[in-house]
Motif scaffolding. Structure first.
Motif, short mmCIF file in Angstrom:
data_model
loop_
_atom_site.label_atom_id
_atom_site.label_comp_id
_atom_site.label_asym_id
_atom_site.label_seq_id
_atom_site.Cartn_x
_atom_site.Cartn_y
_atom_site.Cartn_z
N LYS A 1 0.85 -1.19 0.00
CA LYS A 1 0.00 0.00 0.00
C LYS A 1 0.89 1.25 0.00
CE LYS A 1 -4.21 -1.73 1.99
NZ LYS A 1 -5.05 -1.79 3.18
N PRO A 2 0.38 2.37 -0.49
CA PRO A 2 1.22 3.59 -0.58
C PRO A 2 1.82 4.02 0.76
CG PRO A 2 -0.86 3.89 -1.75
CD PRO A 2 -0.97 2.57 -1.05
N SER A 3 1.12 3.70 1.86
CA SER A 3 1.68 4.07 3.16
C SER A 3 2.20 2.85 3.90
CB SER A 3 0.61 4.76 4.00
OG SER A 3 -0.50 3.89 4.10
N GLY A 4 2.47 1.78 3.15
CA GLY A 4 2.90 0.52 3.78
C GLY A 4 4.36 0.49 4.17
N ILE A 5 4.73 -0.60 4.82
CA ILE A 5 6.13 -0.81 5.26
C ILE A 5 6.59 -2.19 4.79
CG2 ILE A 5 7.70 -0.96 7.25
CD1 ILE A 5 5.77 0.81 8.82
N LEU A 6 7.80 -2.25 4.24
CA LEU A 6 8.40 -3.52 3.84
C LEU A 6 9.77 -3.64 4.51
CD1 LEU A 6 8.53 -5.06 0.27
CD2 LEU A 6 10.65 -4.82 1.56
N VAL A 7 10.04 -4.78 5.08
CA VAL A 7 11.36 -5.02 5.69
C VAL A 7 11.97 -6.24 5.01
CG1 VAL A 7 12.58 -5.63 7.83
CG2 VAL A 7 10.68 -3.99 7.90
N ALA A 8 13.23 -6.11 4.58
CA ALA A 8 13.88 -7.21 3.85
C ALA A 8 15.39 -7.15 4.00
CB ALA A 8 13.54 -7.12 2.36
N PRO A 9 16.04 -8.32 4.07
CA PRO A 9 17.49 -8.35 3.94
C PRO A 9 17.82 -8.21 2.44
CG PRO A 9 16.63 -10.51 4.62
CD PRO A 9 15.47 -9.67 4.24
N VAL A 10 18.72 -7.30 2.12
CA VAL A 10 19.04 -7.07 0.70
C VAL A 10 20.55 -7.18 0.50
CG1 VAL A 10 18.88 -5.44 -1.22
CG2 VAL A 10 17.02 -5.55 0.44
N GLY A 11 20.93 -7.98 -0.50
CA GLY A 11 22.35 -8.12 -0.82
C GLY A 11 22.70 -9.58 -1.05
N LYS A 12 23.99 -9.78 -1.41
CA LYS A 12 24.44 -11.14 -1.74
C LYS A 12 25.05 -11.79 -0.49
CE LYS A 12 23.84 -10.66 -6.33
NZ LYS A 12 24.16 -9.35 -6.91
N ARG A 13 25.44 -13.06 -0.60
CA ARG A 13 26.10 -13.75 0.50
C ARG A 13 27.45 -13.13 0.78
NH1 ARG A 13 24.76 -20.05 0.44
NH2 ARG A 13 23.12 -19.98 -1.09
N PRO A 14 28.00 -13.21 1.97
CA PRO A 14 27.38 -13.82 3.13
C PRO A 14 26.61 -12.83 4.01
CG PRO A 14 29.68 -13.43 3.61
CD PRO A 14 29.43 -12.90 2.22
N VAL A 15 26.88 -11.53 3.83
CA VAL A 15 26.27 -10.55 4.72
C VAL A 15 25.40 -9.58 3.92
CG1 VAL A 15 26.71 -8.74 6.44
CG2 VAL A 15 28.25 -10.71 6.28
N GLN A 16 24.20 -9.35 4.42
CA GLN A 16 23.30 -8.42 3.74
C GLN A 16 22.95 -7.25 4.67
OE1 GLN A 16 21.60 -11.73 4.36
NE2 GLN A 16 22.98 -12.63 2.84
N LYS A 17 22.33 -6.23 4.10
CA LYS A 17 21.81 -5.12 4.89
C LYS A 17 20.34 -5.38 5.14
CE LYS A 17 25.58 -2.60 4.64
NZ LYS A 17 26.44 -2.60 5.84
N LEU A 18 19.91 -5.20 6.37
CA LEU A 18 18.49 -5.26 6.66
C LEU A 18 17.92 -3.87 6.35
CD1 LEU A 18 16.21 -7.04 7.71
CD2 LEU A 18 16.67 -6.17 9.99
N ILE A 19 16.97 -3.82 5.43
CA ILE A 19 16.46 -2.52 4.97
C ILE A 19 14.96 -2.41 5.24
CG2 ILE A 19 16.19 -0.98 2.97
CD1 ILE A 19 18.73 -2.02 1.86
N ARG A 20 14.59 -1.22 5.71
CA ARG A 20 13.16 -0.93 5.90
C ARG A 20 12.75 0.12 4.87
NH1 ARG A 20 10.29 1.05 11.40
NH2 ARG A 20 11.91 2.65 11.40
N TYR A 21 11.70 -0.19 4.10
CA TYR A 21 11.13 0.73 3.11
C TYR A 21 9.84 1.28 3.70
CZ TYR A 21 14.34 -1.63 -0.11
OH TYR A 21 15.47 -2.15 -0.71
#
Ligand code: SAH
Length: 222
Positions: free
Chosen positions: A173-193
């Motif tokens: 939704k336009p005012s929604g929130i998504l949280v995801a680990p983004v990036g390749k192995r072995p370490v990613q960034k946890l990102i909140r949109y």
């Protein structure tokens, strides 16, 4: 004299209290999130070999070469998602179903997608055993989201997306929130949109994490 069973129960209570304290001291302070973690019997989601470690703050192996996430990361991601009682939430990567269970305690409906049929079946049995009736499961490729059920108030990705998960953001939704680990192995960034209400998403980098990869298609199983 106490029975073995009540000793076991007491020991579990102590371990759980210790876990919740550890999470709180690391910044997971949301009362609803902590209550859901206290409620969920993590040993039910943990393979026999690791059951005695169910209340340690660590990720553990599950079937199909996957992992059940570390409780701190589950707490951190759930808190960042700011789930509300009326939220419809999409989760990608059911795995053991532990994170799904936490989400189901905090929201109206959880849609969850898993690419291993075996894991999906085991998680479904756990949801049934726990009497959780607000979880809708799908065996499939969660990288594509769940367009028929979009838009969602919240989306949580529990496998590492190689890059910004655009297909999933388009189902928020336009005012929604998504949280995801983004990036390749072995370490990613946890990102909140975070949506601004007009469909523009601002991203915040939260911390470094290690997740199994978000893979395309469904898994071939013997
Ligand atoms: N939240 C889970 C963590 C599971 S690990 C738990 O609490 O146990 C990540 C899961 O994502 C794995 O089960 C993996 O099979 C799944 N996965 C990876 N790519 C996927 C995809 N494209 N679609 C659906 N599930 C996926």
């Amino acid at each position: 004299m106490a029975t073995n069973e009540s000793d076991g129960g007491k020991e579990k209570d102590v371990q759980l209290a210790r876990l919740v304290l550890a999470l709180r001291s690391q910044g997971v302070t949301d009362a609803g999130v902590l209550a859901a973690i206290e409620w969920a019997p993590r040993e039910l989601f943990t393979p026999d070999l690791f059951k005695e470690r169910a209340f340690e703050d660590s990720a553990l192996p599950i079937a199909c070469g996957q992992t059940i996430s570390q409780p701190f990361i589950v707490g951190l991601m759930t808190q960042a998602l700011q789930v509300e009682p009326r939220s419809r939430v999409l989760e990608i990567g059911t795995g053991s179903g532990y994170q799904t269970t936490i989400l189901s305690r905090l929201s109206r409906l959880v849609y969850t997608v898993e690419r291993y049929r075996t894991l999906m079946g085991e998680a479904e049995a756990r949801f049934k055993q726990l009497g959780l009736t607000n979880i809708i499961t799908k065996f499939g490729d969660g990288g594509l989201g769940w367009p028929e059920q979009a838009p969602f108030d919240r989306i949580l990705v529990t496998a590492a997306a190689p890059e910004e998960p655009k297909a999933l953001l388009s189902q928020l939704k336009p005012s929604g929130i998504l949280v995801a680990p983004v990036g390749k192995r072995p370490v990613q960034k946890l990102i909140r949109y975070l949506g601004d209400g007009n469909g523009v998403f601002r991203s915040e980098v939260m911390t470094d994490v290690r997740f199994v990869p978000l893979l395309p298609g469904v898994a071939k199983e013997p």
